[in-house]
Design an enzyme around this catalytic site. Sequence first.
Site, PDB file in Angstrom:
ATOM      1  N   CYS A   2       0.920  -1.299  -0.039  1.00  0.00           N
ATOM      2  CA  CYS A   2      -0.010   0.027   0.010  1.00  0.00           C
ATOM      3  C   CYS A   2       0.797   1.263   0.025  1.00  0.00           C
ATOM      4  O   CYS A   2       1.954   0.900   0.382  1.00  0.00           O
ATOM      5  CB  CYS A   2      -0.953   0.017   1.169  1.00  0.00           C
ATOM      6  SG  CYS A   2      -1.878  -1.474   1.420  1.00  0.00           S
ATOM      7  N   ARG A  27       4.479   1.066  -6.454  1.00  0.00           N
ATOM      8  CA  ARG A  27       4.470   0.050  -5.318  1.00  0.00           C
ATOM      9  C   ARG A  27       3.583  -1.210  -5.276  1.00  0.00           C
ATOM     10  O   ARG A  27       3.336  -2.285  -4.620  1.00  0.00           O
ATOM     11  CB  ARG A  27       4.158   0.499  -4.005  1.00  0.00           C
ATOM     12  CG  ARG A  27       5.080   1.912  -3.513  1.00  0.00           C
ATOM     13  CD  ARG A  27       4.600   2.573  -2.722  1.00  0.00           C
ATOM     14  NE  ARG A  27       4.361   2.064  -1.343  1.00  0.00           N
ATOM     15  CZ  ARG A  27       5.232   1.954  -0.426  1.00  0.00           C
ATOM     16  NH1 ARG A  27       6.501   2.639  -0.597  1.00  0.00           N
ATOM     17  NH2 ARG A  27       5.096   1.304   0.702  1.00  0.00           N
ATOM     18  N   TRP A  74      -2.884  -2.493  -1.763  1.00  0.00           N
ATOM     19  CA  TRP A  74      -2.394  -3.906  -2.230  1.00  0.00           C
ATOM     20  C   TRP A  74      -3.021  -4.796  -1.233  1.00  0.00           C
ATOM     21  O   TRP A  74      -2.818  -5.084  -0.003  1.00  0.00           O
ATOM     22  CB  TRP A  74      -0.858  -3.875  -2.161  1.00  0.00           C
ATOM     23  CG  TRP A  74      -0.218  -5.130  -2.816  1.00  0.00           C
ATOM     24  CD1 TRP A  74      -0.334  -5.047  -4.286  1.00  0.00           C
ATOM     25  CD2 TRP A  74       0.363  -6.223  -2.411  1.00  0.00           C
ATOM     26  NE1 TRP A  74       0.265  -6.153  -4.818  1.00  0.00           N
ATOM     27  CE2 TRP A  74       0.636  -7.050  -3.452  1.00  0.00           C
ATOM     28  CE3 TRP A  74       0.542  -6.545  -1.145  1.00  0.00           C
ATOM     29  CZ2 TRP A  74       1.482  -8.102  -3.363  1.00  0.00           C
ATOM     30  CZ3 TRP A  74       1.146  -7.747  -0.768  1.00  0.00           C
ATOM     31  CH2 TRP A  74       1.276  -8.679  -2.155  1.00  0.00           C
ATOM     32  N   ASN A 100      -1.099   1.549   6.047  1.00  0.00           N
ATOM     33  CA  ASN A 100      -0.169   0.728   5.126  1.00  0.00           C
ATOM     34  C   ASN A 100       0.331  -0.418   6.286  1.00  0.00           C
ATOM     35  O   ASN A 100       0.962   0.058   7.325  1.00  0.00           O
ATOM     36  CB  ASN A 100       0.834   1.646   4.538  1.00  0.00           C
ATOM     37  CG  ASN A 100       1.918   0.599   3.721  1.00  0.00           C
ATOM     38  OD1 ASN A 100       1.529  -0.617   3.430  1.00  0.00           O
ATOM     39  ND2 ASN A 100       3.142   0.841   3.553  1.00  0.00           N
ATOM     40  N   GLY A 101       0.187  -1.461   6.112  1.00  0.00           N
ATOM     41  CA  GLY A 101       0.768  -2.667   6.994  1.00  0.00           C
ATOM     42  C   GLY A 101      -0.236  -3.576   7.060  1.00  0.00           C
ATOM     43  O   GLY A 101      -1.172  -3.719   6.265  1.00  0.00           O
ATOM     44  N   GLU A 492      19.920 -14.533 -10.312  1.00  0.00           N
ATOM     45  CA  GLU A 492      19.421 -13.261 -10.464  1.00  0.00           C
ATOM     46  C   GLU A 492      19.057 -12.949 -12.213  1.00  0.00           C
ATOM     47  O   GLU A 492      17.506 -12.526 -12.165  1.00  0.00           O
ATOM     48  CB  GLU A 492      20.641 -12.236 -10.334  1.00  0.00           C
ATOM     49  CG  GLU A 492      20.026 -10.776 -10.674  1.00  0.00           C
ATOM     50  CD  GLU A 492      19.023 -10.148  -9.714  1.00  0.00           C
ATOM     51  OE1 GLU A 492      18.634 -10.802  -8.701  1.00  0.00           O
ATOM     52  OE2 GLU A 492      18.292  -9.027 -10.200  1.00  0.00           O
ATOM     53  N   LYS A 496      15.000 -12.250 -12.770  1.00  0.00           N
ATOM     54  CA  LYS A 496      14.377 -10.987 -13.650  1.00  0.00           C
ATOM     55  C   LYS A 496      13.620 -11.503 -14.851  1.00  0.00           C
ATOM     56  O   LYS A 496      12.392 -10.874 -14.972  1.00  0.00           O
ATOM     57  CB  LYS A 496      15.472 -10.111 -14.412  1.00  0.00           C
ATOM     58  CG  LYS A 496      16.748  -9.505 -13.272  1.00  0.00           C
ATOM     59  CD  LYS A 496      16.128  -8.010 -13.236  1.00  0.00           C
ATOM     60  CE  LYS A 496      15.406  -8.037 -11.617  1.00  0.00           C
ATOM     61  NZ  LYS A 496      15.785  -8.551 -10.486  1.00  0.00           N
ATOM     62  N   GLU A 499      10.141 -12.323 -13.250  1.00  0.00           N
ATOM     63  CA  GLU A 499       9.296 -11.380 -12.491  1.00  0.00           C
ATOM     64  C   GLU A 499       8.681 -10.565 -13.626  1.00  0.00           C
ATOM     65  O   GLU A 499       7.557  -9.763 -13.476  1.00  0.00           O
ATOM     66  CB  GLU A 499       9.964 -10.566 -11.438  1.00  0.00           C
ATOM     67  CG  GLU A 499      10.971  -9.819 -11.831  1.00  0.00           C
ATOM     68  CD  GLU A 499      11.552  -9.230 -10.480  1.00  0.00           C
ATOM     69  OE1 GLU A 499      10.827  -8.791  -9.485  1.00  0.00           O
ATOM     70  OE2 GLU A 499      12.872  -8.983 -10.479  1.00  0.00           O
ATOM     71  N   HIS A 515      22.432 -34.004 -12.117  1.00  0.00           N
ATOM     72  CA  HIS A 515      21.906 -34.769 -10.955  1.00  0.00           C
ATOM     73  C   HIS A 515      20.373 -34.785 -10.948  1.00  0.00           C
ATOM     74  O   HIS A 515      19.628 -34.523  -9.774  1.00  0.00           O
ATOM     75  CB  HIS A 515      22.576 -34.090  -9.870  1.00  0.00           C
ATOM     76  CG  HIS A 515      23.931 -34.318  -9.410  1.00  0.00           C
ATOM     77  ND1 HIS A 515      24.527 -35.619  -9.191  1.00  0.00           N
ATOM     78  CD2 HIS A 515      25.006 -33.604  -9.779  1.00  0.00           C
ATOM     79  CE1 HIS A 515      25.892 -35.316  -9.194  1.00  0.00           C
ATOM     80  NE2 HIS A 515      25.973 -34.223  -9.468  1.00  0.00           N
ATOM     81  N   LYS A 612       7.113  -3.178  -5.116  1.00  0.00           N
ATOM     82  CA  LYS A 612       8.210  -2.827  -5.220  1.00  0.00           C
ATOM     83  C   LYS A 612       8.889  -3.191  -3.741  1.00  0.00           C
ATOM     84  O   LYS A 612      10.103  -3.339  -3.536  1.00  0.00           O
ATOM     85  CB  LYS A 612       8.535  -1.521  -5.431  1.00  0.00           C
ATOM     86  CG  LYS A 612       9.890  -0.994  -5.384  1.00  0.00           C
ATOM     87  CD  LYS A 612      10.824  -1.613  -6.424  1.00  0.00           C
ATOM     88  CE  LYS A 612      12.347  -1.187  -6.000  1.00  0.00           C
ATOM     89  NZ  LYS A 612      13.143  -1.939  -7.294  1.00  0.00           N
TER      90      LYS A 612
HETATM   91  C1  AGP Z   1      13.803  -7.910  -7.332  1.00  0.00           C
HETATM   92  O1  AGP Z   1      14.006  -7.592  -8.645  1.00  0.00           O
HETATM   93  C2  AGP Z   1      12.447  -7.990  -6.543  1.00  0.00           C
HETATM   94  N1  AGP Z   1      11.938  -6.939  -7.001  1.00  0.00           N
HETATM   95  C3  AGP Z   1      12.487  -8.546  -5.185  1.00  0.00           C
HETATM   96  O2  AGP Z   1      13.180  -9.564  -5.201  1.00  0.00           O
HETATM   97  C4  AGP Z   1      13.379  -7.592  -4.161  1.00  0.00           C
HETATM   98  O3  AGP Z   1      14.812  -7.735  -4.456  1.00  0.00           O
HETATM   99  C5  AGP Z   1      13.051  -8.151  -3.051  1.00  0.00           C
HETATM  100  O4  AGP Z   1      11.616  -7.915  -2.442  1.00  0.00           O
HETATM  101  C6  AGP Z   1      13.985  -7.426  -1.626  1.00  0.00           C
HETATM  102  O5  AGP Z   1      13.758  -5.881  -1.773  1.00  0.00           O
HETATM  103  P1  AGP Z   1      14.587  -5.143  -0.929  1.00  0.00           P
HETATM  104  O6  AGP Z   1      15.864  -5.225  -1.379  1.00  0.00           O
HETATM  105  O7  AGP Z   1      13.824  -3.776  -1.098  1.00  0.00           O
HETATM  106  O8  AGP Z   1      14.528  -5.583   0.471  1.00  0.00           O
END
Ligand code: AGP
Length: 617
Positions: A2, A27, A74, A100-101, A492, A496, A499, A515, A612
Amino acid sequence: MCGIVGYIGNKKATPVLIDGLLCLEYRGYDSAGIATIENDSIKVMKDKGRVNNLYNLEGINDLEGTVGIAHTRWATHGKPSKENSHPHMDNSNTFAVVHNGIIENYSELREFLSKNGYNFLSQTDTEVIPNLIHYYYTNGPVSILENINERFLGAVKSAVNDLKGSYAIEAISPICPNEIIVVRKDSPLVIGKGKSENFIASDIPAILTHTKDFYLLDDNEFAVVSKNKVRFFDNSLIEHNKAIKNIEWDANAAGKDGYEDYMLKEINEQPTAIRETIGSRFKLGEKCSFHDIDITKEYLSSVNRIFFVACGTAWHAGLVGKALMENLCKIPTEVDIASEFRYRNPIIDEHTLCIYISQSGETADTIAALKLAKSHGAKTLAISNVIGSSITREADYSIYTHAGPEIAVASTKAYTSQVALVAILAMYFAEILGTSSESEIEKLKSDLIDLPSKIEQILANTDEIKNFAKKIYTEKDMFFLGRGTDYNVALEGSLKLKEISYIHSEAYAAGELKHGPIALIENGVTVIGIITNPDLVEKSISNIQEVITRGAKTLIITNQIIPNGHFDYVLTIPETNPLISPILSVIPMQLLSYYISKFKGLDVDKPRNLAKSVTVE
Ligand code: AGP
């Protein structure tokens, strides 16, 4: 997660609130709403859907109020709907709240309030808050306070005292039409100071166009925000002063600067982000310096284990951190996913240094894992990209990447800056401990300084990656293979792709393929191999050849001379120290995922289901 925005001043609040919500769209959300004080009542406009839809709500243009709060939701409790959108009011429409929370004990609070005659219009946890404020405003010791402002603040405090969980709350009421009361715990909240007006938001970019002067609210801190004054109170409602932070980011830094998407802008900002992160932390021929932490040789010599703890991309940076710390500092290093670390009873004590990596500094699991380590007597060091973020105010030590605001959900410049900063930290520790030769460290410093220009070389030649993306964007499965830090960065690259293109992909240690996972390789499957470690070239090539014999289509990202003729595509990147090669080898994978997502017509910056900053568990 949120997002919340607030405004109090002389302008109509509505456009300021909606503009702020638009800046928070990254977000991730499913609903939006605003509430303003109109004469002697509160007007709420809210619905499921995008922020801009608010302008289509009947009566939105009639709102004249100059005090208001706003929210992008959210969903965590109750499906996306008008009723579940924020702001929420109490039954008498006296108080409006955005939050938010997550309120973990909302069920028992609903039960308590129901027994006291309140009813609920939504399925949300949040709706207990305005009703609790009303309850305490009309019952008990607070209700007899003469001064209505003190009574409002006292009612908010009493209500918040009953809450368990995380919250950033704004509350308004026509009883006290010239103030917004805010409080936070575990969810972020900043106050922007203007001239005869003040702004509130979940994060800095949402109100950066209005001011560069910010108050960063601490956990369990209250603020009474009026247009000419902001008053701060601790958890006992004892007033105190608070320093203003001048935030250097300019409004453009949080904008797209002409790029089609934030993600592409941020991929291209990586040379600058690395330069800024290196900053004044070292020069060739000089020792590394971290003026913001006072870690002594005596303490470091007592450390017998290091943990990197993080989530997602930040965890991937921690994996590279393990290689750096063990190679340079000779200290056994573990890397944990925060949501696992916090529940597995890790063996940590005063001889453990726990390093937490978090771009946003607001990731709930990472913050909780940090608090756990502190409770066991371990020293904690936070690496974040956001000055004053929650995690940096919880940690014993904090150091910052200087990547600038990262808006796209998919982390790019934050990752490469995190790896660079961890490399500098490892060199700093090694210089203190004397565990690496001066020449080895000097060579790594030189490699780090050369990185920005090498990234620029890769960014100057994106056609090959774009062409490869066009060939494979309809694939359903992809595999990423590597050994050592090439495996770390393969994870990584795979994240990418997942997501932002929604294509299933997996990353494997190349030596692990036989394996079991090689059973998945069949004709036409795409495999991306990363080969940058000269000591592992032959082994890595033979792993890739195993998949070729089973019909795989292969792209190799490498800085080594490898026999051609076997691989469909070979993308050569500049050479560098294998310990920091992920900073270069990740760039083609960031671009590959970006172009695939664009070819699929997806929302690169705001991928489905993602946020985010994951400020809830
Ligand atoms: C990465 O592309 C994602 N958005 C997600 O994995 C992110 O890295 C993870 O939520 C950690 O976020 P932070 O670095 O703000 O703690």
